[in-house]
Design a protein around this motif. Structure first.
Motif, PDB file in Angstrom:
ATOM      1  N   PHE A 251       0.828  -1.204   0.000  1.00 52.02           N
ATOM      2  CA  PHE A 251       0.000   0.000   0.000  1.00 52.02           C
ATOM      3  C   PHE A 251       0.868   1.263   0.000  1.00 52.02           C
ATOM      4  O   PHE A 251       0.460   2.306   0.493  1.00 52.02           O
ATOM      5  N   ASP A 252       2.050   1.145  -0.581  1.00 51.44           N
ATOM      6  CA  ASP A 252       2.999   2.251  -0.697  1.00 51.44           C
ATOM      7  C   ASP A 252       3.199   2.522  -2.179  1.00 51.44           C
ATOM      8  O   ASP A 252       3.788   1.711  -2.894  1.00 51.44           O
ATOM      9  N   SER A 253       2.694   3.659  -2.658  1.00 50.40           N
ATOM     10  CA  SER A 253       2.741   3.933  -4.096  1.00 50.40           C
ATOM     11  C   SER A 253       4.166   3.974  -4.629  1.00 50.40           C
ATOM     12  O   SER A 253       4.397   3.670  -5.805  1.00 50.40           O
ATOM     13  N   SER A 254       5.138   4.315  -3.784  1.00 54.68           N
ATOM     14  CA  SER A 254       6.522   4.386  -4.249  1.00 54.68           C
ATOM     15  C   SER A 254       7.131   3.008  -4.488  1.00 54.68           C
ATOM     16  O   SER A 254       8.181   2.884  -5.127  1.00 54.68           O
ATOM     17  N   LYS A 255       6.480   1.962  -3.971  1.00 54.57           N
ATOM     18  CA  LYS A 255       6.995   0.598  -4.126  1.00 54.57           C
ATOM     19  C   LYS A 255       6.251  -0.178  -5.216  1.00 54.57           C
ATOM     20  O   LYS A 255       6.570  -1.340  -5.472  1.00 54.57           O
ATOM     21  N   ALA A 256       5.273   0.442  -5.858  1.00 54.10           N
ATOM     22  CA  ALA A 256       4.352  -0.289  -6.732  1.00 54.10           C
ATOM     23  C   ALA A 256       5.050  -1.053  -7.857  1.00 54.10           C
ATOM     24  O   ALA A 256       4.659  -2.172  -8.191  1.00 54.10           O
ATOM     25  N   LEU A 257       6.063  -0.461  -8.431  1.00 52.96           N
ATOM     26  CA  LEU A 257       6.688  -1.076  -9.599  1.00 52.96           C
ATOM     27  C   LEU A 257       7.601  -2.241  -9.244  1.00 52.96           C
ATOM     28  O   LEU A 257       8.039  -2.976 -10.129  1.00 52.96           O
ATOM     29  N   THR A 258       7.917  -2.412  -7.977  1.00 59.35           N
ATOM     30  CA  THR A 258       8.824  -3.492  -7.571  1.00 59.35           C
ATOM     31  C   THR A 258       8.097  -4.661  -6.905  1.00 59.35           C
ATOM     32  O   THR A 258       8.723  -5.662  -6.577  1.00 59.35           O
ATOM     33  N   LEU A 259       6.801  -4.554  -6.713  1.00 58.25           N
ATOM     34  CA  LEU A 259       6.048  -5.592  -6.016  1.00 58.25           C
ATOM     35  C   LEU A 259       5.908  -6.851  -6.874  1.00 58.25           C
ATOM     36  O   LEU A 259       5.763  -6.779  -8.095  1.00 58.25           O
ATOM     37  N   LYS A 260       5.921  -8.009  -6.212  1.00 55.07           N
ATOM     38  CA  LYS A 260       5.749  -9.287  -6.886  1.00 55.07           C
ATOM     39  C   LYS A 260       4.360  -9.887  -6.650  1.00 55.07           C
ATOM     40  O   LYS A 260       3.969 -10.828  -7.332  1.00 55.07           O
ATOM     41  N   SER A 371      -1.375   8.827  -6.562  1.00 53.87           N
ATOM     42  CA  SER A 371      -0.513   7.972  -7.378  1.00 53.87           C
ATOM     43  C   SER A 371      -0.663   6.506  -6.971  1.00 53.87           C
ATOM     44  O   SER A 371       0.243   5.703  -7.187  1.00 53.87           O
ATOM     45  N   SER A 372      -1.783   6.164  -6.392  1.00 52.63           N
ATOM     46  CA  SER A 372      -1.977   4.820  -5.854  1.00 52.63           C
ATOM     47  C   SER A 372      -2.212   3.790  -6.955  1.00 52.63           C
ATOM     48  O   SER A 372      -2.831   4.079  -7.978  1.00 52.63           O
ATOM     49  N   ASN A 373      -1.689   2.606  -6.708  1.00 59.73           N
ATOM     50  CA  ASN A 373      -1.985   1.438  -7.535  1.00 59.73           C
ATOM     51  C   ASN A 373      -2.862   0.511  -6.697  1.00 59.73           C
ATOM     52  O   ASN A 373      -2.384  -0.117  -5.763  1.00 59.73           O
TER      53      ASN A 373
END
Length: 506
Positions: A251-260, A371-373
């Protein structure tokens, strides 16, 4: 993130798709627009772009799902009456909220249908064309899966609309037939989608399989639900899936692109586009009214957990800390919402939902245009589907495997941002089928708290009377003969009598 989807597709499709409530401004003819696979991809992108709208996931549908469940209720009774009606099961066929997300759902479907029709007109590599069409099949299934669970029998459109007259007199398709069509779309998507996508806002083969598992679980076909979930689990390496180590990162938008962990997301980019696309109000809806902690402003205290939801959750569980905001600030004063201090006279003063307010990145006033995913399906849910389905199929010999899926999730929960914990403990092997059933439903409630699926669990298991009764998490007057369904929009029924009668009680 889905930035390229919104930027490329919005201008093309903002008025391109028919919905059932308003006459379309313009319609695309597949034979005239679609020339290349790139045109086809732009069309598919348009369907996903429609999801990132205030009328859909930015507020209206997502808020409805939060309020309809038993884990969130109205925190500011001076809010718009239509929201209170959803929460308190007092909706009617004139609901302003349904009137917003109903046509937006058909806009998503309309863009998908245009893409599917266009795929038959485009020349090029067949595998490439089929893979792009598969995105549209998934998008159509996604939209209809929400609609059928909310409304039951609905108008089903599976063709590109060229003339509004072709849908003006359409009849409802039965709930069973809609599910059959959803399954067919997802099977096509599973066959042709790639194992991985460059972003999680586009579906992969695993996404389609995970949604098939969810659909089968909803229908009570536990063997097929388990088979699809197990397919994803057995191929997690191929699909690049895993449980992310820190629950907060989800739930951290700055981490969205690295989540698996995400299998499918709806992404916002911190700014608004055409026709409400990009507008995200979930932070505003769930944030603490009067709070000055965040630079983007305060929340509105609309969808707030009941106190019992907070108190029922063991405070040693790291997921509880991630899920709730308990501290607010006003000037130099700190307010502890576990002690019911007063910050705003317009809102209940108790813990609020943190998942959509705490780490939303670039955002407009009160968290709008965040900027939430938003994760629609994640790997933890696939594990829980497999566990629940296996317990129903074979509660004796399947118990070890089913328990292992739950314990994998609990092991992640014991990681408190890098600090090991001994809670929650592993579930023991050997629970009875009934006890396991109760345990896994509770695990879903905690692991997936406030992630928009609780209402669907209540409905598929038909536990509304229990959930909203005297011993439930939220007390409401619940009528099982009426309240498992939303009302179809009255305006639609007036325009097209073939859609009558409305759902029972409306």
């Amino acid at each position: 993130m889905k930035k390229y989807i919104i930027l490329i597709a919005t201008a093309i499709f903002a008025t391109a798709c028919s919905d059932l409530e308003e006459n379309p401004v313009g319609l695309l003819a597949p034979e005239s627009f679609f020339k290349t696979p790139a045109d086809l991809q732009a069309s598919a992108n348009g369907s996903f772009a429609y999801m990132a709208s205030e009328k859909y996931w930015g507020r209206q549908l997502s808020m409805s799902l939060l309020l309809r469940g038993d884990m969130a209720q109205i925190g500011d009774l001076t809010t718009t009456p239509a929201r209170v009606e959803v929460d308190q099961f007092r909706m009617n066929d004139g609901s302003e909220i349904v009137s917003a997300f109903w046509p937006q759902s058909y806009a998503i479907i309309g863009a998908a249908n245009q893409t599917i029709a266009g795929a038959a007109k485009v020349s090029g590599d067949a595998n490439t064309i089929n893979a792009i069409a598969a995105q549209a099949y998934f998008s159509r299934a996604f939209a209809y899966y929400h609609l059928v669970r909310l409304f039951g029998a609905i108008p089903y459109i599976d063709f590109a609309v060229k003339d509004i007259a072709t849908v003006n007199s359409i009849s409802k398709t039965s709930e069973a037939d809609v599910y059959t069509k959803i399954i067919a779309d997802l099977k096509y998507a599973k066959e042709w989608l790639p194992n991985k996508q460059p972003v999680r806002s586009l579906p992969s083969k695993a996404t389609a399989a995970a949604y098939l598992a969810s659909v089968y679980l909803t229908l009570g076909d536990n063997q097929k639900a388990y088979n699809e979930a197990k397919y994803v689990i057995d191929n997690e390496g191929l699909f690049g899936l895993d449980l992310d180590a820190n629950y907060q990162d989800l739930f951290d938008s700055s981490k969205a692109l690295t989540l698996k962990e995400p299998l499918f997301t709806i992404d916002f980019i911190g700014q608004s586009r055409v026709n409400d696309l990009g507008q995200d109000y979930l932070a505003s809806i769930t944030g603490i009214r009067g709070d000055q902690t965040f630079s983007f402003g305060e929340g509105w205290s609309v969808a707030v957990p009941s106190l019992k939801v907070f108190n029922d959750w063991n405070q040693r569980d790291y997921r509880r800390a991630v899920s709730f905001d308990t501290i607010g600030k006003k000037g130099t004063t700190t307010y502890d919402y576990t002690k019911f201090t007063t910050m705003s006279s317009r809102a209940v003063n108790r813990p609020h939902i943190a998942k959509y307010f705490r780490k939303i990145g670039l955002a407009g006033l009160n968290g709008r245009e965040s900027s939430s995913n938003y994760i629609m399906m994640r790997y933890a849910e696939v594990l829980l589907i497999a566990a629940e389905a296996l317990n129903e199929i074979n509660p004796v010999t399947g118990n070890i495997e089913a328990t292992s899926y739950v314990n994998r999730i609990r092991a992640r929960a014991r990681n408190r941002a890098g600090v090991p914990s001994n809670y929650p403990a592993n579930e023991i092997v050997g629970l009875s089928q009934t006890d396991f059933r109760k345990m896994v439903l509770r695990e879903r409630r905690l692991e997936l708290a406030f992630e928009f699926g609780r209402w669907y669990d209540i409905k598929r298991l038909k536990i509304g009377v229990e959930a909203f009764g005297a011993n439930g998490l939220e007390q409401q007057v619940f009528d099982p003969l009426k309240d498992y369904y939303f009302p179809l929009p009255g305006r639609e029924l007036e325009k097209n009598p073939n859609l009558k009668p409305n759902n029972t009680g409306y």
